[in-house]
Write a protein that holds these residues in place. Structure first.
Motif, PDB file in Angstrom:
ATOM      1  N   PHE A 142     -38.863 -33.275 -19.483  1.00 44.53           N
ATOM      2  CA  PHE A 142     -38.700 -31.876 -19.871  1.00 44.53           C
ATOM      3  C   PHE A 142     -38.996 -31.628 -21.344  1.00 44.53           C
ATOM      4  N   SER A 143     -39.248 -32.660 -22.108  1.00 46.78           N
ATOM      5  CA  SER A 143     -39.539 -32.507 -23.529  1.00 46.78           C
ATOM      6  C   SER A 143     -40.851 -31.762 -23.733  1.00 46.78           C
ATOM      7  N   THR A 144     -40.987 -31.111 -24.875  1.00 48.59           N
ATOM      8  CA  THR A 144     -42.248 -30.466 -25.239  1.00 48.59           C
ATOM      9  C   THR A 144     -42.929 -31.186 -26.391  1.00 48.59           C
ATOM     10  N   LEU A 155     -45.352 -34.462 -19.040  1.00 44.81           N
ATOM     11  CA  LEU A 155     -44.514 -33.365 -19.533  1.00 44.81           C
ATOM     12  C   LEU A 155     -44.727 -32.130 -18.678  1.00 44.81           C
ATOM     13  N   LEU A 156     -43.659 -31.678 -18.037  1.00 44.67           N
ATOM     14  CA  LEU A 156     -43.727 -30.483 -17.204  1.00 44.67           C
ATOM     15  C   LEU A 156     -43.625 -29.203 -18.023  1.00 44.67           C
ATOM     16  N   SER A 157     -43.107 -29.298 -19.216  1.00 47.77           N
ATOM     17  CA  SER A 157     -42.803 -28.118 -20.011  1.00 47.77           C
ATOM     18  C   SER A 157     -44.059 -27.420 -20.511  1.00 47.77           C
ATOM     19  N   PHE A 158     -43.880 -26.176 -20.926  1.00 50.87           N
ATOM     20  CA  PHE A 158     -44.950 -25.466 -21.614  1.00 50.87           C
ATOM     21  C   PHE A 158     -45.135 -26.102 -22.990  1.00 50.87           C
ATOM     22  N   LEU A 159     -46.370 -26.310 -23.377  1.00 55.11           N
ATOM     23  CA  LEU A 159     -46.662 -27.021 -24.608  1.00 55.11           C
ATOM     24  C   LEU A 159     -47.291 -26.077 -25.630  1.00 55.11           C
ATOM     25  N   LEU A 319     -37.968 -25.803 -14.603  1.00 57.78           N
ATOM     26  CA  LEU A 319     -38.651 -27.092 -14.683  1.00 57.78           C
ATOM     27  C   LEU A 319     -38.068 -28.094 -13.698  1.00 57.78           C
ATOM     28  N   ALA A 320     -36.744 -28.099 -13.591  1.00 55.84           N
ATOM     29  CA  ALA A 320     -36.102 -29.039 -12.681  1.00 55.84           C
ATOM     30  C   ALA A 320     -36.429 -28.691 -11.232  1.00 55.84           C
ATOM     31  N   TYR A 321     -36.447 -27.406 -10.933  1.00 57.10           N
ATOM     32  CA  TYR A 321     -36.807 -26.987  -9.572  1.00 57.10           C
ATOM     33  C   TYR A 321     -38.236 -27.439  -9.259  1.00 57.10           C
ATOM     34  N   ASP A 322     -39.131 -27.227 -10.202  1.00 54.64           N
ATOM     35  CA  ASP A 322     -40.528 -27.613  -9.991  1.00 54.64           C
ATOM     36  C   ASP A 322     -40.680 -29.116  -9.802  1.00 54.64           C
ATOM     37  N   ALA A 323     -39.970 -29.872 -10.617  1.00 52.15           N
ATOM     38  CA  ALA A 323     -40.100 -31.320 -10.548  1.00 52.15           C
ATOM     39  C   ALA A 323     -39.675 -31.845  -9.185  1.00 52.15           C
TER      40      ALA A 323
END
Length: 394
Positions: A142-144, A155-159, A319-323
């Motif tokens: 979940f880190s960016t 990394l799933l997060s928006f970057l 993010l957790a739902y997506d993962a």
């Protein structure tokens, strides 16, 4: 409230990131509609044949545990929605420290986890990554902080800066080629400006005027604003790239307006940091364009989460739902082939709460974004997000 970006390893940074842009949630095949009702007890655990670890700072200082709890609940919600009994979540507490994350990763692998979701902070990811790499277990973090991506970490997060090509290409297609830049003197500002410089020439554009400002200092913003105003009055520019956070936009907007710089005379271009409900209360910004996910996906997710848990989730919860959705969607593959680099980085990507996204071989991610326009009562979508990466224009 949606997200932009480079959060690093502190919760404060994460708050800034997710307050500006929309976080992605992978809804592969999941329909909308009302929530499923109360989550059944015992839905996590180690009974399923496909074990997916969930590494979160469930204990720790400050409000970190409350964020972790929301992430865990969102993950459970996805597991419930997809209703695949072969997949089980194995929660592990990182305690918000590198040492805790390393121990959690070791424990997860000993429990037979084929995929690790989390951790939340960059330092935790760095500590867990070598442990996972030894057993060839990929991590969806979940880190960016892009420095922790790669070598099995995705990394799933928006970057930060990854949304800039979208707004540049949209502006160029509408005849905007001569740009003024008003850039915050911050790590995010530098990333956004670099991305802008890399993309502006593709559409035949050029940066005519560049000014920078220190964040949170209205007095120091006046000079840079006047530079932009002078360029506009001289007819040198037709668009203003302003990758500012909400708190700085609220200081800049009155200064821009008092110097005759509004989106009526100069097309404003923002980034995902503009994606907050009250952006239109500053009249100078009304009419500005910025890239963001289609708001409907997030609003549907919020409704489902609230119905299930009785509260509104933090923006990062998607993010957790997506993962978990991704994990479930790939679980039918044979053992050893479920979560390979090839399957995780498939070119077609995945469909999420915040739209299309895909993981890249270097561990970063790419997203299909809509274009929103600032209106007095909130942002309005003026161009939909692409429904596949073939048609995406960047």
């Amino acid at each position: 409230m949606r997200l932009p970006y480079r959060i690093g390893s502190t919760l404060r940074a994460a708050k800034v990131l997710f307050a500006g842009f929309g976080v992605a949630v992978l809804l592969a095949g999941c329909g909308g509609g009302s929530g499923p009702g109360p989550i059944a007890p015992g839905m996590t655990g180690s009974t399923g044949a496909v074990k997916v670890a969930l590494l979160l700072p469930l204990t720790g200082s400050g409000n970190t545990p409350s964020v972790a709890k929301a992430l865990k609940q969102a993950a459970e919600l996805a597991l419930f929605d997809f209703d695949n009994p072969s997949v089980s979540l194995v929660p592990k507490d990182t305690k918000g420290t590198p040492e805790g994350a390393q121990a959690a990763a070791q424990s997860a692998i000993q429990d037979g986890a084929e995929l690790i979701i989390g951790p939340l902070f960059a330092q935790e990811v760095s500590a867990a990554a070598p442990v996972a790499a030894q057993r060839n277990v990929p991590i969806l973090a979940f880190s960016t902080d892009e420095k922790v991506a790669g070598n099995g970490v995705y990394l799933l997060s928006f970057l930060a800066g990854r949304d800039v090509p979208r707004i540049v290409s949209y502006a160029a297609a509408r005849g905007k080629h001569n740009f003024a830049l008003l850039i915050p003197q911050s790590p995010y500002g530098r990333v956004a400006e670099t991305a802008f410089a890399r993309n502006v020439g593709r559409g035949g554009g050029q940066s005519v005027v560049r000014a920078t400002f220190p964040p949170n200092d209205a007095n120091a913003m006046l000079g840079p604003v006047r530079q932009v105003a002078n360029a506009m009055k001289a007819g040198q520019v037709d668009a203003l790239f302003l990758p500012a956070a909400p708190e700085d936009l609220q200081l800049l907007a009155p200064l821009l307006a008092s110097n005759g710089v509004t989106s009526k005379g100069l097309q404003f271009l923002g980034t995902g940091q503009w994606d907050y409900p009250s952006v239109g209360k500053d009249a100078a910004l009304v009419g500005g364009w910025f890239p963001a996910p289609d708001p409907k996906g997030w609003s549907d997710f919020v409704a489902k989460y609230a119905k299930t848990y009785g509260s509104t989730p933090p923006r990062i919860a998607s993010l957790a739902y997506d993962a978990v959705s991704l994990a479930v969607s790939l679980s039918p593959n044979p053992p050893g082939q479920r979560y390979t680099a090839t399957t995780l980085t498939r070119g077609s990507g995945f469909a999420g709460v915040d739209g299309l996204f895909r993981l890249l071989p270097d561990g970063t991610s790419e997203r299909g974004l809509a274009i929103l326009e600032v209106r007095e009562y909130g942002p309005q979508m003026i161009e939909p997000a692409p429904n596949n990466f073939t048609s995406a224009q960047y």
